[in-house]
Motif scaffolding. Structure first.
Motif: not given
Length: 301
Positions: A140-160
């Motif tokens: 549903e969010l494909r190709d939209k300008p998005l954020i990935v919000m995470a406060e641990k590096e491993e989570h931020a990298l994985h989710m991004a």
């Protein structure tokens, strides 16, 4: 007082599935649910074959309606306040906020988990434009300008890395946490922007994100995204009943719902203490119910 074969606590997909399986096995059961399932804020649930895009409340109503076909299944919309173990775990007394008391031989814990967000305003957008599961809501969010919000590096990298499959217009926001040089390089090679400033506010309308404001006063325009919350069980029934729990919060089982405590079974997100899809949770409920029915059969034959 009637003694039930099993009480199922929690009416999410795992609890509904377990109740259906036990009802079809002609077991006398009670399903208790207080309506606090975490997907209640979600407008659509995805990935469950034949029910893709269904509203969570409609999913639950269909499940409850199906249970009406089985006269040995009872349902109560109330909260469990206490579970008292009898000697040898042979029976349990279950008490509710509205004064009910039931006695049961076996219990399935299917009460799920709840999210915790470090930025409270996430709640204003969660389920409409901010989500935690890309497999559930990435399309549903494909190709939209998005954020990935995470406060641990491993989570931020994985989710991004995951979200990049649905949209390459990404900004990773860490709310004051500095990523390592290696982490920054890994994201920048895909032109993924990084904002490590603390967040002041999320700005939007009617649940739809429009901007993120940082403490510096800078704002960026984004229309949605994914957050990595932490999770907790909304009750301590598993621990209170003596079930062994691993350091990561997962309840130890035999793989099909039996805990280390006799007559106590667990299913869905309650077992994992982490998020799960509707389909996997429903499958977990089925497996736990089969274990209950198998044990009842062998004990009574």
């Amino acid at each position: 007082m009637n003694v039930f074969d099993c009480i199922v606590i929690g009416g999410g997909p795992s609890g509904l599935s377990a109740s259906l399986t036990l009802g079809r096995a002609r077991r006398e059961i009670v399903l208790f649910d207080d309506g606090s399932n975490r997907n209640r804020v979600t407008h659509e649930s995805h990935g469950f074959i034949t029910r893709d895009g269904i509203k969570p409340q409609e999913f639950k109503e269909i499940g409850l309606k199906e249970l009406e076909n089985y006269p040995s299944v009872s349902y109560f919309n109330t909260t469990i306040t206490e579970i008292i173990k009898d000697i040898g775990n042979e029976r349990f007394i279950v008490k509710t906020t509205d004064g009910q008391e039931c006695v049961t031989e076996k219990i399935i814990l299917a009460t799920g988990i709840q999210e915790v967000f470090s930025i409270q305003s996430v709640r204003n957008y969660y389920g409409k434009s901010l989500f935690s599961c890309p497999y559930c809501d990435g399309w549903e969010l494909r190709d939209k300008p998005l954020i990935v919000m995470a406060e641990k590096e491993e989570h931020a990298l994985h989710m991004a890395k995951l979200i990049y499959n649905w949209s390459q217009d990404l900004v990773v926001i860490t709310n004051g946490v500095q990523l390592s040089k290696e982490g920054v390089t890994e994201l920048q090679k895909r032109n993924i922007k990084i904002k490590s400033e603390p967040i002041k506010n999320l700005i939007g309308n009617d649940g739809y994100l429009q901007q993120i404001e940082f403490v510096s006063g800078e704002t960026i325009i984004r229309s949605g995204g994914f957050v990595v919350p932490s999770f907790y069980r909304p009750n301590d029934f598993a621990e209170m009943l003596g079930c062994e729990v691993q350091e990561n919060g997962t309840v130890i089982t035999d793989g099909v719902g039996r805990t280390t405590q006799k007559n106590i079974y667990i299913a869905g997100e309650t077992e994992k203490s982490g998020p799960s899809s509707l389909m996997i949770s429903a499958a977990d409920g089925n497996k736990a119910a089969v274990s209950v029915n198998t044990d009842l059969t062998m004990e009574r034959f």
